[in-house]
Design a protein around this motif. Structure first.
Motif, PDB file in Angstrom:
ATOM      1  N   PHE A 166       0.909  -1.051   0.056  1.00  0.00           N
ATOM      2  CA  PHE A 166       0.170  -0.073  -0.012  1.00  0.00           C
ATOM      3  C   PHE A 166       0.880   1.179   0.196  1.00  0.00           C
ATOM      4  N   VAL A 167       1.787   1.329   0.709  1.00  0.00           N
ATOM      5  CA  VAL A 167       2.900   2.313   0.856  1.00  0.00           C
ATOM      6  C   VAL A 167       3.474   2.638  -0.492  1.00  0.00           C
ATOM      7  N   LEU A 168       3.918   1.705  -0.843  1.00  0.00           N
ATOM      8  CA  LEU A 168       4.632   1.941  -2.363  1.00  0.00           C
ATOM      9  C   LEU A 168       3.694   2.311  -3.397  1.00  0.00           C
ATOM     10  N   GLU A 169       2.754   1.785  -3.161  1.00  0.00           N
ATOM     11  CA  GLU A 169       1.828   2.066  -4.268  1.00  0.00           C
ATOM     12  C   GLU A 169       1.052   3.373  -4.305  1.00  0.00           C
ATOM     13  N   GLU A 170       0.490   3.864  -3.106  1.00  0.00           N
ATOM     14  CA  GLU A 170      -0.091   5.073  -2.649  1.00  0.00           C
ATOM     15  C   GLU A 170       1.049   6.185  -2.435  1.00  0.00           C
ATOM     16  N   GLY A 171       2.109   5.976  -1.886  1.00  0.00           N
ATOM     17  CA  GLY A 171       3.032   7.101  -1.582  1.00  0.00           C
ATOM     18  C   GLY A 171       2.601   7.930  -0.463  1.00  0.00           C
ATOM     19  N   GLU A 172       1.921   7.218   0.405  1.00  0.00           N
ATOM     20  CA  GLU A 172       1.584   8.060   1.652  1.00  0.00           C
ATOM     21  C   GLU A 172       1.337   7.050   2.810  1.00  0.00           C
ATOM     22  N   PHE A 173       1.107   7.666   3.907  1.00  0.00           N
ATOM     23  CA  PHE A 173       0.844   6.908   5.324  1.00  0.00           C
ATOM     24  C   PHE A 173       0.527   7.855   6.385  1.00  0.00           C
ATOM     25  N   THR A 174      -0.313   7.404   7.152  1.00  0.00           N
ATOM     26  CA  THR A 174      -0.813   7.942   8.350  1.00  0.00           C
ATOM     27  C   THR A 174       0.121   7.522   9.734  1.00  0.00           C
ATOM     28  N   VAL A 175       0.540   8.645  10.479  1.00  0.00           N
ATOM     29  CA  VAL A 175       1.052   8.424  11.718  1.00  0.00           C
ATOM     30  C   VAL A 175      -0.270   8.703  12.936  1.00  0.00           C
ATOM     31  N   PRO A 176      -0.575   7.410  13.242  1.00  0.00           N
ATOM     32  CA  PRO A 176      -1.895   7.579  14.211  1.00  0.00           C
ATOM     33  C   PRO A 176      -1.536   8.433  15.439  1.00  0.00           C
ATOM     34  N   GLU A 177      -0.297   8.741  16.118  1.00  0.00           N
ATOM     35  CA  GLU A 177      -0.080   9.692  17.124  1.00  0.00           C
ATOM     36  C   GLU A 177      -0.193  10.894  16.831  1.00  0.00           C
ATOM     37  N   LEU A 178      -0.064  11.324  15.418  1.00  0.00           N
ATOM     38  CA  LEU A 178      -0.240  12.813  15.165  1.00  0.00           C
ATOM     39  C   LEU A 178      -1.717  12.817  14.548  1.00  0.00           C
ATOM     40  N   ALA A 179      -2.599  11.930  14.057  1.00  0.00           N
ATOM     41  CA  ALA A 179      -3.834  12.063  13.474  1.00  0.00           C
ATOM     42  C   ALA A 179      -4.701  12.357  14.740  1.00  0.00           C
ATOM     43  N   ARG A 180      -4.394  11.868  16.060  1.00  0.00           N
ATOM     44  CA  ARG A 180      -5.272  12.082  17.013  1.00  0.00           C
ATOM     45  C   ARG A 180      -5.363  13.229  17.716  1.00  0.00           C
ATOM     46  N   LEU A 181      -4.349  14.234  17.270  1.00  0.00           N
ATOM     47  CA  LEU A 181      -3.936  15.415  17.941  1.00  0.00           C
ATOM     48  C   LEU A 181      -5.408  16.387  17.642  1.00  0.00           C
ATOM     49  N   SER A 182      -5.624  17.436  18.389  1.00  0.00           N
ATOM     50  CA  SER A 182      -6.766  18.451  18.269  1.00  0.00           C
ATOM     51  C   SER A 182      -6.284  19.178  16.923  1.00  0.00           C
ATOM     52  N   GLU A 183      -7.258  19.720  16.642  1.00  0.00           N
ATOM     53  CA  GLU A 183      -7.236  20.955  15.211  1.00  0.00           C
ATOM     54  C   GLU A 183      -6.135  21.994  15.647  1.00  0.00           C
ATOM     55  N   GLU A 184      -6.083  22.417  16.920  1.00  0.00           N
ATOM     56  CA  GLU A 184      -4.917  23.533  17.307  1.00  0.00           C
ATOM     57  C   GLU A 184      -3.499  22.722  17.045  1.00  0.00           C
ATOM     58  N   GLN A 185      -3.283  21.541  16.960  1.00  0.00           N
ATOM     59  CA  GLN A 185      -1.961  20.877  16.695  1.00  0.00           C
ATOM     60  C   GLN A 185      -2.004  20.102  15.601  1.00  0.00           C
ATOM     61  N   ALA A 186      -2.912  20.478  14.564  1.00  0.00           N
ATOM     62  CA  ALA A 186      -3.031  19.687  13.230  1.00  0.00           C
ATOM     63  C   ALA A 186      -1.534  19.741  12.523  1.00  0.00           C
ATOM     64  N   GLU A 187      -0.798  20.572  12.675  1.00  0.00           N
ATOM     65  CA  GLU A 187       0.777  20.775  11.914  1.00  0.00           C
ATOM     66  C   GLU A 187       1.661  20.557  12.825  1.00  0.00           C
ATOM     67  N   VAL A 188       2.570  19.232  12.699  1.00  0.00           N
ATOM     68  CA  VAL A 188       3.705  19.142  13.542  1.00  0.00           C
ATOM     69  C   VAL A 188       4.690  19.031  12.915  1.00  0.00           C
ATOM     70  N   ALA A 189       6.022  19.741  13.344  1.00  0.00           N
ATOM     71  CA  ALA A 189       7.126  19.476  12.682  1.00  0.00           C
ATOM     72  C   ALA A 189       7.989  18.160  13.206  1.00  0.00           C
ATOM     73  N   VAL A 190       8.280  17.440  12.173  1.00  0.00           N
ATOM     74  CA  VAL A 190       8.926  16.112  12.900  1.00  0.00           C
ATOM     75  C   VAL A 190      10.311  15.872  12.150  1.00  0.00           C
ATOM     76  N   HIS A 191      11.077  15.362  12.801  1.00  0.00           N
ATOM     77  CA  HIS A 191      12.557  15.133  12.193  1.00  0.00           C
ATOM     78  C   HIS A 191      12.626  14.053  11.289  1.00  0.00           C
ATOM     79  N   VAL A 192      13.526  14.028  10.341  1.00  0.00           N
ATOM     80  CA  VAL A 192      13.669  13.015   9.325  1.00  0.00           C
ATOM     81  C   VAL A 192      15.011  12.273   9.545  1.00  0.00           C
ATOM     82  N   GLN A 193      15.319  11.253   9.014  1.00  0.00           N
ATOM     83  CA  GLN A 193      16.645  10.499   9.113  1.00  0.00           C
ATOM     84  C   GLN A 193      17.486  11.143   8.024  1.00  0.00           C
ATOM     85  N   GLY A 194      18.891  10.956   8.734  1.00  0.00           N
ATOM     86  CA  GLY A 194      20.181  11.406   8.078  1.00  0.00           C
ATOM     87  C   GLY A 194      20.400  13.073   8.347  1.00  0.00           C
TER      88      GLY A 194
END
Length: 320
Positions: A166-194
């Motif tokens: 699914f991930v390779l076909e659709e090119g997207e995924f959901t992070v449940p811990e972030l999806a559960r946040l309130s609308e006030e926290q709808a946008e979160v800055a996340v670290h990337v690898q490397g």
């Protein structure tokens, strides 16, 4: 450098003490550290037919499933493509029996966040980092897609190839811990690898702007599901023949080629010995390059004990 001339031992093994007059020689070019953010650049030669298959996968932006005997350069192909096309440092996901899709997408330090909340800190993004697959989907390198190497997928749990679909076909995924946040926290800055870079994730969903180029290697330890294979472009890397081995040696030692020409009869003998031993068991092309480098340094790789150490067959796979 006295190419090919016998050299004094660096390590004597006679109980002696430190001698500051002993200088360590430069390592082979492929064993020198890269600068931060620098893509691996190492000569990589394959046949025209194999090049055409790689280009087909690039044009279709489908995963390239690379198989072949250990030591034929399967994982090195990913680094060669990234360096030649300017796709940045390769994102590597090494597979073992414990590898899970979630780990490749992101890691969340729930305990660290809980402790931080006790001290009044509640920035969930500080406790989350995208994995190699998540980073490949979420980032570009100077406007170009990233390259992800999924190394030795045949070592994975049986379900992992299907989990990837699914991930390779659709090119997207959901992070449940972030999806559960309130609308006030709808946008979160996340670290990337490397890198120190962060990406902004809205409503917990990461969606690629451009599909990454995915190279998957396998040593053929097991078969993959038909649904997974149908979505891949398949490339079988053959073992290089003696003429190709000569070209590979010349490419890797291009800086010292003039000096190496004086040793060429012995290099050709090493190639003959290498191909003979390879017919009895797997050998990696790197092992031949190691032997040539020792010869260049004045060491005698033809000596039986060194030949056994440097050109020993790979009895249990794992070569790349």
């Amino acid at each position: 450098m006295n190419i090919g001339r016998p050299q004094e031992r660096l390590f004597r093994g006679d109980g002696g003490t430190y001698d500051d007059s002993v200088l360590l020689p430069e390592p082979p070019p492929w064993r020198r550290p890269r600068l931060d953010g620098e893509a691996a650049q190492r000569p990589y030669l394959i046949g025209e037919k194999q090049v055409e298959v790689v280009n087909a996968a690039l044009r279709l932006r489908r995963p390239l499933l690379v198989t072949g005997a250990p030591g034929t350069g399967k994982s090195s192909l990913a680094h060669a493509v990234a360096a030649e096309l300017g796709l940045g440092p390769v994102l590597v996901w090494p597979i073992n029996t414990r590898a899970t899709l979630t780990d490749a997408l992101y890691r969340y330090d729930a305990i660290g966040r809980l402790r931080a909340e006790e001290h009044g800190t509640n920035n969930i993004g500080s406790f989350m980092r995208l994995g190699p697959l998540g980073t490949a989907l979420a980032t570009l390198h100077e406007g170009r897609p990233r390259l992800l190497l999924i190394d030795e997928l045949d070592k994975s749990d049986l379900d992992l190839p299907n989990d990837l679909l699914f991930v390779l076909e659709e090119g997207e995924f959901t992070v449940p811990e972030l999806a559960r946040l309130s609308e006030e926290q709808a946008e979160v800055a996340v670290h990337v690898q490397g890198s120190q870079e962060k990406v902004r994730v809205r409503h917990g969903t990461i969606r690629c702007k451009d599909f990454p180029f995915v190279v998957i290697t396998s040593n053929g330890e097991r078969e993959f599901p038909a649904a997974f294979l149908r979505r891949c472009i398949r490339l079988e890397l053959p073992e290089p023949d003696p003429d190709q081995l000569e070209s590979i040696v010349r490419a890797h030692f291009a800086e010292d080629l003039q000096q190496l020409e004086t040793l060429w009869p012995r290099v050709q003998e090493l190639i003959r010995s290498f191909t003979q031993r390879r017919s009895l068991g797997s050998l990696a092309t790197d092992q031949l390059l190691h032997a040539v480098h020792l010869l260049q340094q004045g060491v005698q790789p033809e000596a039986e004990h060194l030949r056994e150490a440097v050109l020993r067959e790979l009895s249990h796979g794992g070569g790349r």
